[in-house]
Design an enzyme around this catalytic site. Structure first.
Site, PDB file in Angstrom:
ATOM      1  N   TYR A 133      38.450  37.392  60.641  1.00  0.00           N
ATOM      2  CA  TYR A 133      39.204  37.939  59.735  1.00  0.00           C
ATOM      3  C   TYR A 133      38.653  39.215  59.502  1.00  0.00           C
ATOM      4  CZ  TYR A 133      40.493  39.778  54.919  1.00  0.00           C
ATOM      5  OH  TYR A 133      40.966  40.505  53.753  1.00  0.00           O
ATOM      6  N   GLY A 159      52.950  39.752  47.497  1.00  0.00           N
ATOM      7  CA  GLY A 159      51.836  39.241  47.057  1.00  0.00           C
ATOM      8  C   GLY A 159      51.035  39.385  46.090  1.00  0.00           C
ATOM      9  N   PHE A 160      49.889  38.734  45.946  1.00  0.00           N
ATOM     10  CA  PHE A 160      49.087  38.875  44.498  1.00  0.00           C
ATOM     11  C   PHE A 160      48.619  40.304  44.503  1.00  0.00           C
ATOM     12  CE2 PHE A 160      44.266  38.781  43.544  1.00  0.00           C
ATOM     13  CZ  PHE A 160      44.721  38.748  41.908  1.00  0.00           C
ATOM     14  N   ILE A 161      48.094  40.985  45.215  1.00  0.00           N
ATOM     15  CA  ILE A 161      47.905  42.539  44.823  1.00  0.00           C
ATOM     16  C   ILE A 161      49.010  43.262  44.694  1.00  0.00           C
ATOM     17  CG2 ILE A 161      46.544  44.393  45.632  1.00  0.00           C
ATOM     18  CD1 ILE A 161      44.293  42.609  46.778  1.00  0.00           C
ATOM     19  N   LYS A 218      39.746  43.226  60.401  1.00  0.00           N
ATOM     20  CA  LYS A 218      39.907  44.137  59.362  1.00  0.00           C
ATOM     21  C   LYS A 218      39.409  45.435  59.741  1.00  0.00           C
ATOM     22  CE  LYS A 218      42.622  43.014  55.572  1.00  0.00           C
ATOM     23  NZ  LYS A 218      43.735  43.743  55.500  1.00  0.00           N
TER      24      LYS A 218
HETATM   25  N1  LIG Z   1      42.558  39.294  47.464  1.00  0.00           N
HETATM   26  C1  LIG Z   1      41.463  39.723  47.831  1.00  0.00           C
HETATM   27  O1  LIG Z   1      40.294  39.425  47.062  1.00  0.00           O
HETATM   28  C2  LIG Z   1      41.366  40.899  48.867  1.00  0.00           C
HETATM   29  C3  LIG Z   1      40.087  41.384  49.157  1.00  0.00           C
HETATM   30  C4  LIG Z   1      40.018  41.988  50.233  1.00  0.00           C
HETATM   31  C5  LIG Z   1      41.112  42.838  50.833  1.00  0.00           C
HETATM   32  N2  LIG Z   1      42.299  42.099  50.607  1.00  0.00           N
HETATM   33  C6  LIG Z   1      43.213  42.612  51.486  1.00  0.00           C
HETATM   34  O2  LIG Z   1      44.612  43.074  50.398  1.00  0.00           O
HETATM   35  C7  LIG Z   1      45.586  42.703  50.995  1.00  0.00           C
HETATM   36  C8  LIG Z   1      46.576  41.984  49.879  1.00  0.00           C
HETATM   37  O3  LIG Z   1      46.120  40.820  49.756  1.00  0.00           O
HETATM   38  P1  LIG Z   1      46.421  39.682  48.712  1.00  0.00           P
HETATM   39  O4  LIG Z   1      45.373  38.893  48.259  1.00  0.00           O
HETATM   40  O5  LIG Z   1      47.442  40.324  47.733  1.00  0.00           O
HETATM   41  O6  LIG Z   1      47.154  38.761  49.812  1.00  0.00           O
HETATM   42  P2  LIG Z   1      48.609  38.133  49.801  1.00  0.00           P
HETATM   43  O7  LIG Z   1      48.514  36.875  50.892  1.00  0.00           O
HETATM   44  O8  LIG Z   1      48.880  37.553  48.257  1.00  0.00           O
HETATM   45  O9  LIG Z   1      49.783  38.925  50.146  1.00  0.00           O
HETATM   46  C9  LIG Z   1      49.871  39.648  51.492  1.00  0.00           C
HETATM   47  C10 LIG Z   1      51.453  39.513  51.617  1.00  0.00           C
HETATM   48  O10 LIG Z   1      51.959  40.174  52.843  1.00  0.00           O
HETATM   49  C11 LIG Z   1      52.848  39.405  53.414  1.00  0.00           C
HETATM   50  N3  LIG Z   1      53.094  39.551  54.662  1.00  0.00           N
HETATM   51  C12 LIG Z   1      52.012  39.123  55.738  1.00  0.00           C
HETATM   52  N4  LIG Z   1      52.380  39.294  56.847  1.00  0.00           N
HETATM   53  C13 LIG Z   1      53.343  39.935  56.640  1.00  0.00           C
HETATM   54  C14 LIG Z   1      54.213  40.472  57.966  1.00  0.00           C
HETATM   55  N5  LIG Z   1      54.044  40.300  59.096  1.00  0.00           N
HETATM   56  N6  LIG Z   1      55.585  40.897  57.612  1.00  0.00           N
HETATM   57  C15 LIG Z   1      55.776  41.064  56.264  1.00  0.00           C
HETATM   58  N7  LIG Z   1      55.097  40.814  55.394  1.00  0.00           N
HETATM   59  C16 LIG Z   1      53.896  40.318  55.262  1.00  0.00           C
HETATM   60  C17 LIG Z   1      52.935  37.991  52.896  1.00  0.00           C
HETATM   61  O11 LIG Z   1      54.082  37.246  52.748  1.00  0.00           O
HETATM   62  C18 LIG Z   1      52.246  38.225  51.473  1.00  0.00           C
HETATM   63  O12 LIG Z   1      53.101  38.303  50.293  1.00  0.00           O
HETATM   64  C19 LIG Z   1      45.569  42.049  52.160  1.00  0.00           C
HETATM   65  O13 LIG Z   1      45.588  43.155  53.243  1.00  0.00           O
HETATM   66  C20 LIG Z   1      44.065  41.496  52.169  1.00  0.00           C
HETATM   67  O14 LIG Z   1      43.374  41.371  53.484  1.00  0.00           O
HETATM   68  C21 LIG Z   1      42.484  40.988  49.629  1.00  0.00           C
END
Ligand SMILES: NC(=O)c1ccc[n+]([C@@H]2O[C@H](COP(=O)([O-])OP(=O)(O)OC[C@H]3O[C@@H](n4cnc5c(N)ncnc54)[C@H](O)[C@@H]3O)[C@@H](O)[C@H]2O)c1
Length: 313
Positions: free
Chosen positions: A151, A10-12, A155
Site C-alpha cells: 500500500y 468515502g470517509f474523507i 502511494k
Molecule cells: N483514512 C485515513 O486514515 C487515510 C490516511 C492516509 C491516506 N488516506 C487516503 O485518503 C484517501 C481517502 O481515504 P478514505 O479513508 O476516505 O477511504 P474510503 O475507502 O472511505 O474512500 C475511497 C473511495 O474511493 C472510491 N474508489 C476506490 N477506487 C475507485 C475507482 N477505481 N473508481 C471510482 N471510485 C473509487 C471508493 O468507492 C471509496 O468510496 C485514500 O486515497 C486513502 O489512501 C486515508
C-alpha cells in the site's frame, strides 16, 4: 469553484464534500462504490452530502482510462482532489496487484485526464505511510522510499506520477499526506472504528503491539487542511496533514476503557507491513496554509464514541 472529489462517497471524501458545499462551492464526485467495505455505508454517506446541498454524483470506475478522459473533457473543473483509492495496509500484503491498479493506475488516469482537459489545480490524497518506519516527527523531505507495505509503495509511486504529470502539463499540484484519520463515519477497517464495533458488540479487541503510536488526526481537521490547500500559492508542494501529537496504543486502550470498563483486550505480536510509529511535523502546513489542528484526541475520541453508539443502534 467547481470542485471534483474522486472517491467522494468515502470517509474523507464525503466529509469534504459536505464542508465544500457549506462553503458554497459547486461539488461533483466520482465514485464507483467499491466493495472494500459496506457499499450501503457509502450510499448513506452520499445521502448525507445531498442533505447539505446539490452534489453531482458520477458513478463509474476510474480504472477505465477512456471513460475517465472523456468525462474530464466534458466537464470543466477548477480543482480536482483525488481521494479514490484502495486503502489499507494489511490487505495489500495478500493482494498487491489490486493496489497497483487502484492506487497507481487510477491516479495516472486522473492525472492524465486532468492535464489533457486543462484542470488548473490537482490535489492528491497521499499517506503518512510513505515515510516508512521513522523515529521522531517527520517533515515532508523525510520520505526516502523505504516503505513497509505494498500500500505504502503504491502511494509513494503515485506521488512520483503526480510530479511527472505536473511537469508534463504544468498544473498546480498539492500532495497532502494524511496521518491516521478518525472520527464519525470513520472507515470501518481502521483501528478505532473496528475497536468500537467490537466493543459495542461485547467482543474482545486485538492489539498488535501496545507500544506502537499513531498520529491520530480528527476528520474535521483533515477537511479544514484540504480546504486550506485549495489556496496554495506554490506550483508544486507537499504538506503533512496530521495532529503532530502521536498517541500510544496503550493510551488509546486506556481511554477506551473509560467508556467500556469491561473491555477485553488480546495482545498479539506485531504485524509485518505495519509501521511502529507515525508522527507528523506540521510546521510547513501551519506556516504556508494556516493549518491548525483543533480537536484534541480525548475530545475527538469522545465524539467518535458518541457517534458509534448512535450509529450501531
Ligand atoms: N483514512 C485515513 O486514515 C487515510 C490516511 C492516509 C491516506 N488516506 C487516503 O485518503 C484517501 C481517502 O481515504 P478514505 O479513508 O476516505 O477511504 P474510503 O475507502 O472511505 O474512500 C475511497 C473511495 O474511493 C472510491 N474508489 C476506490 N477506487 C475507485 C475507482 N477505481 N473508481 C471510482 N471510485 C473509487 C471508493 O468507492 C471509496 O468510496 C485514500 O486515497 C486513502 O489512501 C486515508
Amino acid at each position: 469553484m467547481n470542485i471534483l472529489i474522486t472517491g467522494g462517497a468515502g470517509f474523507i471524501g464525503s466529509s469534504l464534500a459536505k464542508s465544500l458545499l457549506k462553503a458554497k462551492h459547486d461539488v461533483s464526485i466520482i465514485d464507483h462504490f467499491s466493495t472494500f467495505y459496506n457499499v450501503e455505508r457509502k450510499k448513506e454517506q452520499v445521502n448525507q452530502i445531498k442533505r447539505i446541498g446539490p452534489v453531482v454524483v458520477h458513478e463509474f470506475d476510474l480504472l477505465d482510462e477512456e471513460e475517465t478522459i472523456v468525462h474530464f473533457k466534458n466537464h470543466k473543473y477548477d480543482a480536482v482532489i483525488h481521494l479514490a483509492a484502495l486503502p489499507g495496509v494489511q490487505p495489500s500484503l495478500t493482494n498487491p496487484h489490486a493496489y497497483i491498479d487502484q492506487d497507481i493506475k487510477v491516479t495516472v488516469n486522473v492525472l492524465r485526464a486532468s492535464g489533457i482537459s486543462g484542470v488548473p489545480h490537482v490535489l492528491f490524497g497521499s499517506s503518512s505511510s510513505v515515510y516508512g518506519n521513522q523515529d521522531g516527527p517527520v517533515s515532508e523531505s523525510f520520505a526516502n522510499g523505504k516503505v513497509k507495505s505494498p500500500y505504502a509503495a503504491a502511494k509513494a509511486g503515485a506521488e512520483s506520477f503526480c510530479h511527472a504529470y505536473q511537469s508534463l502539463y504544468g498544473f498546480k499540484l498539492t500532495i497532502l499526506r494524511f496521518f491516521t484519520v478518525y472520527g464519525p463515519w470513520g472507515r470501518p477497517d481502521m483501528a478505532i472504528p473496528l475497536f468500537l464495533t467490537k466493543l459495542l458488540n461485547g467482543e474482545s479487541i486485538n492489539i498488535y503491539g501496545r507500544h506502537q503510536s499513531r498520529d491520530f488526526t480528527y476528520i474535521d481537521d483533515i477537511v479544514n487542511g484540504i480546504a486550506l490547500a485549495f489556496n496554495q500559492t506554490g506550483q508544486s508542494e507537499i504538506y503533512n496533514l496530521g495532529s503532530g501529537k502521536p498517541i500510544r496504543l496503550e493510551e488509546l486502550i486506556r481511554l477506551l476503557m473509560t467508556y467500556f470498563p469491561n473491555a477485553s483486550v488480546v495482545d498479539e505480536t506485531f504485524r509485518a507491513g505495519d509501521v511502529r510509529h507515525t508522527w507528523s511535523n506540521i510546521e510547513k502546513a501551519e506556516k504556508e496554509l494556516g493549518y491548525v489542528p483543533e480537536i484534541g484526541f480525548e475530545e475527538g475520541l469522545r465524539r467518535t464514541v458518541e457517534w458509534a453508539k448512535k450509529y450501531h443502534n
